[in-house]
Write a protein that holds these residues in place. Structure first.
Motif: not given
Length: 133
Positions: A25-29, A46-48, A96-97, A111-114
């Motif tokens: 989604d153009e970097g939104r997801a 969510v990632l943030e 995560f930059e 992170i994968a588990g979360a």
């Protein structure tokens, strides 16, 4: 765009299962794909939040040189393989930059588990993944 493989493990029957992420989604997801079991998009927020909760600031001078995906707005997710003096096997970290803060790093399997947990909590169910994450 080539996805990042952030986790790989074997099920009791010996089959390999990989967890992959890519920008959507153009970097939104963030698209989360677990081989044969799950394909779901999570908002970048969510990632943030996951990285803010579990990630630790990357030591100054450490430059992740592994695969990378651009997430837009100055954000990126990249891999870092590190083997400490006391480790026999190198460990894979996600970095995560983000603008306005230091890069955050955490073990990629954590992170994968979360992310998998949050995708399941969003109503996505997959019993083929193994269930013990």
């Amino acid at each position: 765009m080539v996805p990042l493989t952030i986790d790989e493990h074997f099920l009791p029957d010996g089959s390999r299962v990989g967890t992959h992420v890519s920008a959507a989604d153009e970097g939104r997801a963030l698209r989360l794909v677990v081989d044969g079991a799950l394909d779901h998009e999570l908002p970048i927020a969510v990632l943030e939040q996951v990285m803010a909760r579990y990630g630790k600031p990357l030591a100054e001078g450490v430059v992740p040189g592994g695969p990378r995906i651009e997430l837009g707005d100055g954000r990126a997710l990249c891999m870092l393989r590190h083997r400490g003096r006391y480790d026999v096997i190198a460990r894979d970290y996600l970095v995560f930059e983000r603008p306005g803060g230091p890069p955050l790093a955490e073990l990629s399997t954590s992170i994968a588990g979360a992310l998998l947990h949050l995708a399941r909590a969003a109503g996505i169910r997959s019993d083929a993944v193994g269930g013990d994450e």
